[in-house]
Design a protein around this motif. Structure first.
Motif, short mmCIF file in Angstrom:
data_model
loop_
_atom_site.label_atom_id
_atom_site.label_comp_id
_atom_site.label_asym_id
_atom_site.label_seq_id
_atom_site.Cartn_x
_atom_site.Cartn_y
_atom_site.Cartn_z
N LEU A 23 2.44 -6.84 -5.86
CA LEU A 23 1.43 -7.60 -6.58
C LEU A 23 0.47 -8.29 -5.62
CD1 LEU A 23 0.23 -8.77 -9.18
CD2 LEU A 23 1.94 -10.61 -9.05
N VAL A 24 1.01 -8.97 -4.63
CA VAL A 24 0.17 -9.67 -3.66
C VAL A 24 -0.70 -8.69 -2.88
CG1 VAL A 24 0.18 -11.09 -1.59
CG2 VAL A 24 1.73 -11.64 -3.47
N LEU A 44 -3.65 -1.67 3.96
CA LEU A 44 -3.30 -2.42 2.74
C LEU A 44 -2.67 -1.51 1.70
CD1 LEU A 44 -6.42 -4.75 2.36
CD2 LEU A 44 -4.09 -5.43 2.93
N ALA A 45 -3.21 -0.30 1.56
CA ALA A 45 -2.63 0.65 0.61
C ALA A 45 -1.24 1.07 1.03
CB ALA A 45 -3.55 1.88 0.50
N PRO A 90 -1.98 0.29 -5.71
CA PRO A 90 -2.38 0.17 -7.13
C PRO A 90 -3.64 -0.68 -7.30
CG PRO A 90 -0.01 -0.10 -6.91
CD PRO A 90 -0.56 -0.14 -5.53
N GLY A 91 -3.73 -1.80 -6.57
CA GLY A 91 -4.93 -2.62 -6.63
C GLY A 91 -6.13 -1.93 -6.03
N ALA A 92 -5.90 -1.17 -4.95
CA ALA A 92 -6.99 -0.41 -4.34
C ALA A 92 -7.50 0.66 -5.29
CB ALA A 92 -6.51 0.22 -3.03
N ALA A 149 -5.62 8.97 -12.36
CA ALA A 149 -5.09 8.14 -11.28
C ALA A 149 -4.54 6.83 -11.82
CB ALA A 149 -6.20 7.88 -10.26
N LEU A 150 -5.25 6.22 -12.77
CA LEU A 150 -4.77 4.97 -13.35
C LEU A 150 -3.53 5.19 -14.20
CD1 LEU A 150 -8.16 3.28 -14.35
CD2 LEU A 150 -6.72 2.82 -12.37
#
Length: 244
Positions: free
Chosen positions: A154-155, A186-187, A193-195, A125-126
């Motif tokens: 990014l934010v 949010l996703a 990506p952050g999630a 996944a990463l």
């Protein structure tokens, strides 16, 4: 019927008497229960029949028994996973002073095997997220996308990571949780990506299959929306933003 210990026989006798309406006083029930529990703590298996996630408690029915036992979130060994109705669990039975049973030292069925099995989807996944971010930056610098799009991802990713961290902390301290629908929003808005990074680093929301299914659906929808921007109609829409 075969019993493995005196504790199992005593508990079965007590619960069968309750099913026939022969209920001794709470003090007598507790003394009777403790007498047979002296041999060894005995683990039971059952299914969570009801669960109030907002309040952190519910009831579990022992396999083959009629009486239900109270179960609280504090009794679970695994604080990363939230219980749900229908979950199979193993536990020890405690008889309270009021004569009612309470489940203690609760573990989800198969938890030990799941903990010892490394996750194979994490690195993959990463690896998927890293090239995506690189391509997004490359498209922004080449003028294919507004640079603000990279900033938006990014934010949103930072906000999503912080949201997962807060929800993880709330789960461990039994505080008010963030709604799963908010995490999915949010996703969908570009924070996946952050999630994804938070899920792997914090080990949060990785074992809940329903959540993962919806999460990857939001990733797919977000990527499709981004891919549409590279089509003729999408390019015509963002061309004024790129050249401003």
């Amino acid at each position: 019927m075969k019993f493995d210990s005196a504790a199992q026989y005593g508990l079965s006798l007590l619960q069968h008497s309750l099913s026939f309406g022969l209920s001794p006083p709470p003090q007598g029930r507790r003394a009777f229960f403790n007498l047979f529990q002296l041999s060894a703590p005995m683990r039971h298996q059952g299914k969570i029949t009801s669960w109030k996630d907002g309040k952190g408690f519910g009831f579990v029915a022992t396999s083959g028994k009629s009486e239900k036992a109270f179960i609280h979130i504090k009794a679970f060994a695994d604080r990363n996973r939230r219980p749900a109705e229908g979950d199979l669990v193993g536990y020890e039975l405690i008889l309270e002073q009021n004569g009612r049973f309470r489940a203690d030292k609760v573990r989800f069925a198969g938890a030990a095997a799941a903990d010892s099995t490394p996750s194979r989807s994490g690195p993959l996944a990463l690896i998927f997220a890293a090239p995506f971010c690189c391509l997004l930056l490359l498209a922004s610098f080449l003028g294919k996308l507004p640079l603000a799009f990279a900033g938006l991802y990014l934010v949103a990713s930072v906000v999503a990571f912080v949201a997962y961290a807060i929800d993880k902390s709330a789960a461990q301290s039994r505080q008010w949780r963030i709604k799963e629908s908010n995490l999915h929003i949010l996703a969908l808005l570009g924070g996946w990506p952050g999630a994804l990074l938070a899920q792997k680093l914090l080990r949060h929301k990785t074992r809940k299959e329903q959540f993962q299914t919806v999460f990857w659906l939001t990733v797919l929808l977000n990527c499709c929306a981004l891919g549409w921007l590279f089509t003729d109609s999408g390019s015509a829409l963002i061309r004024p933003l790129v050249h401003t």
